[in-house]
Write a protein that holds these residues in place. Structure first.
Motif, PDB file in Angstrom:
ATOM      1  N   ARG A 169       6.397  -5.465   7.960  1.00  0.00           N
ATOM      2  CA  ARG A 169       6.451  -5.195   6.518  1.00  0.00           C
ATOM      3  C   ARG A 169       5.065  -4.819   5.997  1.00  0.00           C
ATOM      4  O   ARG A 169       4.906  -3.861   5.238  1.00  0.00           O
ATOM      5  CB  ARG A 169       6.985  -6.412   5.767  1.00  0.00           C
ATOM      6  CG  ARG A 169       7.138  -6.159   4.267  1.00  0.00           C
ATOM      7  CD  ARG A 169       7.284  -7.426   3.460  1.00  0.00           C
ATOM      8  NE  ARG A 169       6.048  -8.170   3.589  1.00  0.00           N
ATOM      9  CZ  ARG A 169       5.967  -9.486   3.600  1.00  0.00           C
ATOM     10  NH1 ARG A 169       7.035 -10.223   3.485  1.00  0.00           N
ATOM     11  NH2 ARG A 169       4.809 -10.109   3.719  1.00  0.00           N
ATOM     12  N   GLU A 200       2.621  -3.593   7.769  1.00  0.00           N
ATOM     13  CA  GLU A 200       2.275  -2.284   8.337  1.00  0.00           C
ATOM     14  C   GLU A 200       2.967  -1.165   7.562  1.00  0.00           C
ATOM     15  O   GLU A 200       2.358  -0.137   7.243  1.00  0.00           O
ATOM     16  CB  GLU A 200       2.682  -2.236   9.811  1.00  0.00           C
ATOM     17  CG  GLU A 200       2.277  -0.950  10.505  1.00  0.00           C
ATOM     18  CD  GLU A 200       2.655  -0.959  11.978  1.00  0.00           C
ATOM     19  OE1 GLU A 200       2.865   0.135  12.519  1.00  0.00           O
ATOM     20  OE2 GLU A 200       2.736  -2.039  12.576  1.00  0.00           O
ATOM     21  N   ILE A 201       4.236  -1.379   7.230  1.00  0.00           N
ATOM     22  CA  ILE A 201       4.988  -0.374   6.454  1.00  0.00           C
ATOM     23  C   ILE A 201       4.353  -0.212   5.078  1.00  0.00           C
ATOM     24  O   ILE A 201       4.211   0.906   4.569  1.00  0.00           O
ATOM     25  CB  ILE A 201       6.482  -0.764   6.352  1.00  0.00           C
ATOM     26  CG1 ILE A 201       7.153  -0.558   7.708  1.00  0.00           C
ATOM     27  CG2 ILE A 201       7.185   0.038   5.273  1.00  0.00           C
ATOM     28  CD1 ILE A 201       8.557  -1.125   7.793  1.00  0.00           C
ATOM     29  N   ALA A 202       3.959  -1.326   4.454  1.00  0.00           N
ATOM     30  CA  ALA A 202       3.314  -1.243   3.138  1.00  0.00           C
ATOM     31  C   ALA A 202       2.002  -0.469   3.235  1.00  0.00           C
ATOM     32  O   ALA A 202       1.702   0.365   2.374  1.00  0.00           O
ATOM     33  CB  ALA A 202       3.072  -2.647   2.572  1.00  0.00           C
ATOM     34  N   VAL A 218       0.625   7.013   2.809  1.00  0.00           N
ATOM     35  CA  VAL A 218       1.457   8.175   2.483  1.00  0.00           C
ATOM     36  C   VAL A 218       1.313   8.524   1.004  1.00  0.00           C
ATOM     37  O   VAL A 218       1.197   9.698   0.634  1.00  0.00           O
ATOM     38  CB  VAL A 218       2.934   7.922   2.863  1.00  0.00           C
ATOM     39  CG1 VAL A 218       3.859   8.942   2.248  1.00  0.00           C
ATOM     40  CG2 VAL A 218       3.094   7.899   4.383  1.00  0.00           C
ATOM     41  N   THR A 219       1.300   7.494   0.157  1.00  0.00           N
ATOM     42  CA  THR A 219       1.147   7.730  -1.283  1.00  0.00           C
ATOM     43  C   THR A 219      -0.201   8.385  -1.568  1.00  0.00           C
ATOM     44  O   THR A 219      -0.282   9.349  -2.338  1.00  0.00           O
ATOM     45  CB  THR A 219       1.271   6.405  -2.060  1.00  0.00           C
ATOM     46  OG1 THR A 219       2.553   5.831  -1.781  1.00  0.00           O
ATOM     47  CG2 THR A 219       1.124   6.614  -3.554  1.00  0.00           C
ATOM     48  N   LYS A 259      -0.036  11.887  -0.306  1.00  0.00           N
ATOM     49  CA  LYS A 259       0.819  12.680  -1.191  1.00  0.00           C
ATOM     50  C   LYS A 259       0.051  13.058  -2.451  1.00  0.00           C
ATOM     51  O   LYS A 259       0.086  14.216  -2.897  1.00  0.00           O
ATOM     52  CB  LYS A 259       2.076  11.889  -1.549  1.00  0.00           C
ATOM     53  CG  LYS A 259       3.022  12.610  -2.493  1.00  0.00           C
ATOM     54  CD  LYS A 259       4.227  11.736  -2.808  1.00  0.00           C
ATOM     55  CE  LYS A 259       5.119  12.410  -3.808  1.00  0.00           C
ATOM     56  NZ  LYS A 259       5.063  11.815  -5.119  1.00  0.00           N
ATOM     57  N   GLN A 318       1.284   1.786   5.513  1.00  0.00           N
ATOM     58  CA  GLN A 318       1.638   3.185   5.748  1.00  0.00           C
ATOM     59  C   GLN A 318       2.137   3.830   4.452  1.00  0.00           C
ATOM     60  O   GLN A 318       1.823   4.987   4.165  1.00  0.00           O
ATOM     61  CB  GLN A 318       2.700   3.292   6.833  1.00  0.00           C
ATOM     62  CG  GLN A 318       2.168   3.010   8.229  1.00  0.00           C
ATOM     63  CD  GLN A 318       3.260   3.042   9.282  1.00  0.00           C
ATOM     64  OE1 GLN A 318       4.432   3.157   8.981  1.00  0.00           O
ATOM     65  NE2 GLN A 318       2.850   2.927  10.539  1.00  0.00           N
ATOM     66  N   ARG A 319       2.896   3.088   3.670  1.00  0.00           N
ATOM     67  CA  ARG A 319       3.394   3.605   2.401  1.00  0.00           C
ATOM     68  C   ARG A 319       2.211   3.916   1.476  1.00  0.00           C
ATOM     69  O   ARG A 319       2.190   4.954   0.819  1.00  0.00           O
ATOM     70  CB  ARG A 319       4.329   2.600   1.739  1.00  0.00           C
ATOM     71  CG  ARG A 319       5.007   3.145   0.494  1.00  0.00           C
ATOM     72  CD  ARG A 319       5.953   2.159  -0.187  1.00  0.00           C
ATOM     73  NE  ARG A 319       6.827   1.477   0.732  1.00  0.00           N
ATOM     74  CZ  ARG A 319       6.974   0.148   0.773  1.00  0.00           C
ATOM     75  NH1 ARG A 319       6.334  -0.628  -0.064  1.00  0.00           N
ATOM     76  NH2 ARG A 319       7.787  -0.415   1.629  1.00  0.00           N
ATOM     77  N   ASP A 320       1.229   3.011   1.455  1.00  0.00           N
ATOM     78  CA  ASP A 320       0.044   3.256   0.634  1.00  0.00           C
ATOM     79  C   ASP A 320      -0.703   4.495   1.129  1.00  0.00           C
ATOM     80  O   ASP A 320      -1.163   5.310   0.317  1.00  0.00           O
ATOM     81  CB  ASP A 320      -0.893   2.045   0.661  1.00  0.00           C
ATOM     82  CG  ASP A 320      -0.311   0.842  -0.070  1.00  0.00           C
ATOM     83  OD1 ASP A 320       0.650   1.032  -0.857  1.00  0.00           O
ATOM     84  OD2 ASP A 320      -0.801  -0.274   0.154  1.00  0.00           O
TER      85      ASP A 320
END
Length: 184
Positions: free
Chosen positions: A84, A86-88, A94-95, A98, A90-92
């Motif tokens: 979780r 790591e995903i957070a 990616v954001t 982006k 990665q999401r940060d």
């Protein structure tokens, strides 16, 4: 009389003997009952001890199994939390990427829109075309924001020179080619 006394004494002794014998029997019977009761209670205690020992062993096995399951669940929870996190992250990332891409896209789009204004400024104005051509129309639909097409008109002596060109490429590369064409 002596005989009677002696007989009475003998009966008395015999009665005492019977009484003592009766007391001994009663004591023996009581002792047997007490021993049987103690043996029965000891048997019950031993039986309960065996049952408790078996139950404790079963309980210890279940506790071991529960401890193993708890450890497994804890490990799975830790792994899920790590995933979780790591995903957070990665999401940060990616954001952030982006937002960076959107910023770059906006900068590129703004630059291309500015190039469109330059291209429109270089193309002949509708007033000058109207004075040269009279009644006319131009269908100018760029594929992208800027175009690889250009047009122009001029009067040389009594001749009207009209140019319509389609340069190789579309978008920014075509616009560069049209700017070169217009400048020639």
């Amino acid at each position: 009389y002596k005989r009677q006394i002696s007989r009475l004494e003998e009966e008395k002794r015999e009665l005492e003997n019977q009484k003592a014998l009766s007391q001994q029997k009663s004591l023996r019977n009581t002792l047997i009952i007490v021993c049987l009761a103690i043996a029965f209670i000891a048997l019950l205690i031993f039986r309960n001890y065996k049952i408790k020992k078996k139950d404790n062993k079963l309980l210890a096995e279940k506790n071991d199994l529960l401890f193993q399951q708890k450890e497994e669940i804890t490990n799975q929870r830790d792994e899920i939390e790590a995933q979780r996190d790591e995903i957070a992250a990665q999401r940060d990332l990616v954001t952030t990427q982006k937002e960076h891409i959107e910023h770059q896209k906006q900068a590129i789009t703004d630059s291309i829109n500015y190039a469109k204004k330059i291209q429109q400024a270089v193309l002949p104005a509708t007033d000058s075309l109207g004075s040269i051509l009279g009644e006319y129309f131009i269908l100018f639909k760029p594929n992208s924001i800027v175009a690889g097409d250009f047009y122009g008109a001029t009067r040389v002596n009594e001749c009207v020179v009209f140019t319509v060109a389609d340069c190789t490429g579309h978008g920014v590369p075509g616009a560069f080619m049209s700017m070169l064409g217009i400048s020639y």
